[in-house]
Design a protein around this motif. Structure first.
Motif, PDB file in Angstrom:
ATOM      1  N   ALA B  13      -3.414  -4.379  -0.779  1.00 43.29           N
ATOM      2  CA  ALA B  13      -3.940  -3.759   0.433  1.00 43.29           C
ATOM      3  C   ALA B  13      -5.019  -2.743   0.063  1.00 43.29           C
ATOM      4  O   ALA B  13      -6.051  -2.644   0.734  1.00 43.29           O
ATOM      5  CB  ALA B  13      -2.794  -3.092   1.201  1.00 43.29           C
ATOM      6  N   SER B  16      -8.140  -4.807  -0.586  1.00 43.43           N
ATOM      7  CA  SER B  16      -8.815  -5.444   0.547  1.00 43.43           C
ATOM      8  C   SER B  16      -9.491  -4.410   1.442  1.00 43.43           C
ATOM      9  O   SER B  16     -10.606  -4.650   1.950  1.00 43.43           O
ATOM     10  CB  SER B  16      -7.828  -6.312   1.333  1.00 43.43           C
ATOM     11  OG  SER B  16      -6.941  -5.514   2.073  1.00 43.43           O
ATOM     12  N   ILE B  17      -8.830  -3.263   1.597  1.00 42.23           N
ATOM     13  CA  ILE B  17      -9.463  -2.203   2.398  1.00 42.23           C
ATOM     14  C   ILE B  17     -10.698  -1.674   1.675  1.00 42.23           C
ATOM     15  O   ILE B  17     -11.755  -1.423   2.276  1.00 42.23           O
ATOM     16  CB  ILE B  17      -8.468  -1.063   2.698  1.00 42.23           C
ATOM     17  CG1 ILE B  17      -7.294  -1.596   3.552  1.00 42.23           C
ATOM     18  CG2 ILE B  17      -9.168   0.097   3.406  1.00 42.23           C
ATOM     19  CD1 ILE B  17      -6.150  -0.624   3.710  1.00 42.23           C
ATOM     20  N   ARG B  19     -12.630  -3.332  -0.342  1.00 41.68           N
ATOM     21  CA  ARG B  19     -13.729  -4.290  -0.216  1.00 41.68           C
ATOM     22  C   ARG B  19     -14.431  -4.167   1.132  1.00 41.68           C
ATOM     23  O   ARG B  19     -15.659  -4.199   1.220  1.00 41.68           O
ATOM     24  CB  ARG B  19     -13.235  -5.727  -0.411  1.00 41.68           C
ATOM     25  CG  ARG B  19     -12.940  -6.075  -1.836  1.00 41.68           C
ATOM     26  CD  ARG B  19     -12.538  -7.539  -2.012  1.00 41.68           C
ATOM     27  NE  ARG B  19     -11.745  -7.669  -3.222  1.00 41.68           N
ATOM     28  CZ  ARG B  19     -10.440  -7.938  -3.241  1.00 41.68           C
ATOM     29  NH1 ARG B  19      -9.780  -8.134  -2.119  1.00 41.68           N
ATOM     30  NH2 ARG B  19      -9.818  -7.999  -4.401  1.00 41.68           N
ATOM     31  N   THR B  20     -13.589  -4.033   2.162  1.00 40.57           N
ATOM     32  CA  THR B  20     -14.172  -3.891   3.507  1.00 40.57           C
ATOM     33  C   THR B  20     -15.153  -2.720   3.534  1.00 40.57           C
ATOM     34  O   THR B  20     -16.280  -2.824   4.045  1.00 40.57           O
ATOM     35  CB  THR B  20     -13.068  -3.670   4.546  1.00 40.57           C
ATOM     36  OG1 THR B  20     -12.139  -4.732   4.505  1.00 40.57           O
ATOM     37  CG2 THR B  20     -13.648  -3.564   5.948  1.00 40.57           C
ATOM     38  N   LYS B 102      -1.369  -1.473  10.978  1.00 44.28           N
ATOM     39  CA  LYS B 102      -1.655  -2.737  10.289  1.00 44.28           C
ATOM     40  C   LYS B 102      -1.048  -3.842  11.138  1.00 44.28           C
ATOM     41  O   LYS B 102       0.014  -3.647  11.718  1.00 44.28           O
ATOM     42  CB  LYS B 102      -0.992  -2.758   8.918  1.00 44.28           C
ATOM     43  CG  LYS B 102      -1.555  -1.818   7.895  1.00 44.28           C
ATOM     44  CD  LYS B 102      -0.767  -2.029   6.586  1.00 44.28           C
ATOM     45  CE  LYS B 102      -0.955  -0.842   5.665  1.00 44.28           C
ATOM     46  NZ  LYS B 102       0.008  -0.825   4.571  1.00 44.28           N
ATOM     47  N   PRO B 103      -1.616  -4.982  11.133  1.00 41.92           N
ATOM     48  CA  PRO B 103      -2.902  -5.309  10.508  1.00 41.92           C
ATOM     49  C   PRO B 103      -4.068  -4.983  11.441  1.00 41.92           C
ATOM     50  O   PRO B 103      -4.026  -5.265  12.628  1.00 41.92           O
ATOM     51  CB  PRO B 103      -2.802  -6.817  10.297  1.00 41.92           C
ATOM     52  CG  PRO B 103      -1.893  -7.310  11.356  1.00 41.92           C
ATOM     53  CD  PRO B 103      -1.017  -6.155  11.744  1.00 41.92           C
ATOM     54  N   PHE B 104      -5.070  -4.323  10.885  1.00 38.10           N
ATOM     55  CA  PHE B 104      -6.255  -3.986  11.672  1.00 38.10           C
ATOM     56  C   PHE B 104      -7.439  -4.792  11.146  1.00 38.10           C
ATOM     57  O   PHE B 104      -7.498  -5.173   9.983  1.00 38.10           O
ATOM     58  CB  PHE B 104      -6.551  -2.485  11.588  1.00 38.10           C
ATOM     59  CG  PHE B 104      -6.444  -1.915  10.198  1.00 38.10           C
ATOM     60  CD1 PHE B 104      -5.315  -1.184   9.834  1.00 38.10           C
ATOM     61  CD2 PHE B 104      -7.458  -2.099   9.265  1.00 38.10           C
ATOM     62  CE1 PHE B 104      -5.202  -0.651   8.544  1.00 38.10           C
ATOM     63  CE2 PHE B 104      -7.346  -1.577   7.976  1.00 38.10           C
ATOM     64  CZ  PHE B 104      -6.221  -0.865   7.601  1.00 38.10           C
ATOM     65  N   THR B 105      -8.364  -5.057  12.022  1.00 36.82           N
ATOM     66  CA  THR B 105      -9.560  -5.822  11.617  1.00 36.82           C
ATOM     67  C   THR B 105     -10.560  -4.891  10.921  1.00 36.82           C
ATOM     68  O   THR B 105     -10.523  -3.677  11.123  1.00 36.82           O
ATOM     69  CB  THR B 105     -10.253  -6.433  12.838  1.00 36.82           C
ATOM     70  OG1 THR B 105     -10.619  -5.367  13.732  1.00 36.82           O
ATOM     71  CG2 THR B 105      -9.328  -7.419  13.545  1.00 36.82           C
ATOM     72  N   PRO B 106     -11.436  -5.456  10.126  1.00 33.44           N
ATOM     73  CA  PRO B 106     -12.478  -4.633   9.477  1.00 33.44           C
ATOM     74  C   PRO B 106     -13.302  -3.834  10.496  1.00 33.44           C
ATOM     75  O   PRO B 106     -13.644  -2.690  10.260  1.00 33.44           O
ATOM     76  CB  PRO B 106     -13.347  -5.650   8.745  1.00 33.44           C
ATOM     77  CG  PRO B 106     -12.474  -6.829   8.539  1.00 33.44           C
ATOM     78  CD  PRO B 106     -11.514  -6.849   9.673  1.00 33.44           C
TER      79      PRO B 106
END
Lengths: 581, 118
Positions: B13, B16-17, B19-20, B102-106
């Protein structure tokens, strides 16, 4: 005959001849006759007498002593009788007349071979001219058979009269009683004489038809016993139920044995009543047993419902944790997929520009400008970054999907209610599932260390229920640690789960570095609804159910060791061989 | 370029956050739990902290409290995977400027970040 003096010889010959005639005559008599002379003793024993006693004519000629003809003491008795006669007649001073005193006397007499027999004697005296007895003559009859018959008859009478039953002898042709025992006379109230005038129907209430009885007599062989039940009546009118057994003695007579069965009938009635009431009680028992069985089934149902409800309750409690667990993978799987999408777009951009370069190269038209453009696209698209992050994000995405699948799988295996029958289970796997399902409960407060014996023997068990037990204990462990660790700033606690096997047992140990169980609570740990937790944090059923499942349903044992401030260890032991339930 | 700290216990997590945010041009550093996160806050000049609530070692709420205390001008966004509605509110009470489930979109994340940095 001319009256002339006969010679001595002539007279003697005549006498001899007369004697012989006389003897022959006596010998012809069918009766046994003997003659005794006062002076000479036994003077004559005719042929019948000889036969009777077993003596020969020679024995008689040789001389037979009178006492030897009698049985023991009988001679003395005979002499006594004779003397008493003589004495009596002398007393009366009458002439003794032969015709008057011919009484019959019975004696036991003895044969030549010593055997005894009963004899009946008829005696008359031989008198001289003056009427004085000079001897006697006796006719003797062998009455042994008669005596036996009498004795038998006497015995029979005794038997008949000593019987508590009523014995009736009756004629077959006219149904009349010929002989009835004393017991019957006393009971029915009739005398022998009265009975001898009565027929068998006369003592019966509702007697059968004569024809029926006749038929029965005719069809019954001699010696066969027939049993009937009926009612008889006494002379005074009283009636009573009877059991009759009668048999055909011969073609002439029938013998009936009759018993008053009033008491028996009453006993039968009582028995019948007792049976009925016992049956009623039995029916009641069966009904209440059925009711009990139903209740037991209901209770079992309730129990399994309760177990299921508790399971669902803990699943419900875990649901939040599980949703939490799944949320994070969903977060990054989503993020990564979007990232890969963008990354793909950028790679396409680079590929397109590269194609341009390739085409130009083919046409030998590669320019500096083109090369710079390609390099710039590569930089703009952050290809270096991409090449690093893309594989990572693919890996992590796949990992995330696998993580969710694991959680779902664990949930599925954990909450499967099972068939209700024991199946061979890999305890290590069951523990893995439970640990996964409960992860959210312990991960923030403790490290979970597993020490599983590899190739642990399979255990026959109810996996659903055992998972519940493991869950309850692990959650308790996490909560005990949470009480110590609180916000986690002092570090995490440890939960250790280990498995091992020894002999016919598998042992599971779950230990925590929590608060420990206080002294006062230790004996109540397994009590239903006992809890040290605050409201909302458990109803106290967990360990009670755990105890029931492990001990009662699996024949295992559940114990704990605890120390305040150090922690607690629960030890579950399960048999590898299923006990006979 | 704004520098953002992500405090999140799950590595994937975190990545991925990260990277966003990086794809959107932000500079990102990460910490797996509160204590390490606080150290990074002291060592770095940060513009924003994004932190999860439920974490081992130091509970998220305690982390928020300390950040707010030591760096009152440093905005904190709180995120949580928990489905309990009240936790986010509590996070806000502790001083976070906004919260995300969570889960939230970018898009949601980036918009919250933009807002917090204003």
């Amino acid at each position: 005959m001319p009256k002339k003096n006969k010679t001595k010889e002539q007279l003697s010959a005549e006498l001899q001849s007369l004697r012989k005639q006389f003897n022959d005559f006596l010998d012809e008599l069918p009766d046994a006759l003997l003659e005794v002379d006062v002076g000479q003793g036994l003077t004559h024993m005719n042929r019948q007498t000889q036969r009777l006693f077993g003596y020969t004519a020679k024995d008689v000629a040789d001389g037979i002593e009178i006492p030897q003809l009698f049985g023991q003491n009988e001679y003395d008795r005979a002499v006594k009788i004779i003397n008493s006669y003589i004495a009596e007649s002398q007393k009366r001073k009458t002439k003794y007349t032969p015709s008057q005193k011919q009484k019959l006397y019975e004696f036991v007499m003895r044969r030549k071979d010593g055997s005894l027999f009963h004899a009946e004697t008829q005696t008359s005296f031989v008198l001289d001219g003056k009427g004085v007895p000079t001897g006697l003559r006796t006719i003797i009859r062998n009455i042994t058979e008669r005596k036996l018959a009498e004795a038998a008859s006497h015995d029979l009478s005794q038997i008949m009269n000593s019987s508590p039953d009523f014995i009736f002898k009756s004629r077959i042709d006219n149904f009349k009683f010929t002989k009835v025992n004393k017991t019957a006379c006393d009971y029915y109230g009739y005398s022998q004489e009265e009975f001898s005038k009565m027929r068998i129907f006369d003592i019966e209430v509702a007697p059968p038809l004569k024809e029926q009885v006749r038929k029965l007599y005719d069809t019954t062989p001699v010696g066969n016993v027939i049993e009937v039940f009926g009612t008889n009546k006494k002379k005074n009118g009283d009636t009573f139920p009877v059991h009759v057994r009668f048999l055909k003695l011969d073609e002439e007579f029938a013998l009936a044995n009759v018993r008053d069965i009033t008491e028996q009938k009453m006993a039968e009635e009582e028995l019948k009543k007792a049976k009925e009431s016992a049956e009623a009680v039995n029916i009641e028992l069966i009904q209440s047993n059925e009711a009990l069985q139903r209740e037991i089934i209901e209770r079992k149902n309730l129990e399994s419902q309760l177990v299921q409800a508790q399971k669902l309750e803990s699943i419900g409690q875990l649901a939040a944790g599980i949703a939490h667990e799944i949320n994070t993978p969903i977060q990054y799987v989503g993020d990564n997929t979007r990232f890969l999408n963008v990354a793909f777009g950028r790679i396409k951009t680079v590929l397109d520009k590269s194609s341009e370069l390739i085409n130009a190269a083919k046409e030998d038209a590669v320019t500096e400008k083109l090369i710079t453009e390609v390099e710039s696209v590569i930089e703009d698209t952050k290809m270096e970054y991409m090449l690093e992050e893309i594989p990572m994000s693919i890996d992590e995405t796949l990992g995330g999907v696998e993580r969710v699948a694991t959680i779902v799988r664990a949930m599925k295996e954990f909450s499967h209610p099972g068939t209700g029958e024991k199946t061979l289970t890999d305890i290590n796997r069951a523990l893995e599932n439970t640990i996964t399902v409960a992860r959210n409960e312990w991960k923030y407060v403790a490290e979970l260390v597993k020490d599983f014996e590899p190739a642990l023997p399979l255990v026959p068990c109810l996996p659903g229920e055992l998972n519940q037990v493991f869950l309850n204990i692990i959650v308790n462990a996490a909560q005990a640690i949470a009480d110590v660790v609180q916000d986690g700033s002092e570090g995490k606690g440890i939960i250790k789960v280990s498995t091992s096997s020894a002999g016919d047992w598998v042992e599971i140990k779950i230990s925590d570095s929590g608060t420990g169980i206080p002294e006062e609570a230790r004996s109540k740990v397994f009590d239903a609804f006992f809890t040290t937790k605050e409201v909302g944090k458990g109803t106290g059923q967990g360990l009670a159910i755990a105890n029931n499942v492990v001990v009662k349903k699996h024949g295992g044992s559940l114990n704990f060791e605890t120390e305040i401030g150090q922690g607690t260890m629960f030890v579950i032991r399960l048999p590898i061989k299923a006990p006979n339930n | 370029m704004s520098k953002i700290l992500i405090i999140e216990d799950v590595e994937e997590a975190r990545n991925s956050i990260r990277r966003t945010l990086e794809m959107d041009g932000y500079d990102v550093i990460t910490a797996p739990e509160g204590k390490k996160g606080l150290n990074l806050i002291q060592e770095n000049i940060l513009d924003l902290v994004i932190t999860d609530i439920f974490m081992p070692e130091m509970e998220g709420l305690e982390t928020i409290r300390r950040i707010v205390k030591s760096k009152p001008n440093l905005p904190v966004i709180v995120i949580t995977g928990s489905i309990e509605l009240s936790f986010l509110e509590v996070g806000l009470q502790f001083g976070a400027v906004s919260g995300l489930y969570k889960p939230f979109t970018p898009e949601k994340l980036l918009s919250a970040v933009t807002k917090a940095l204003e």
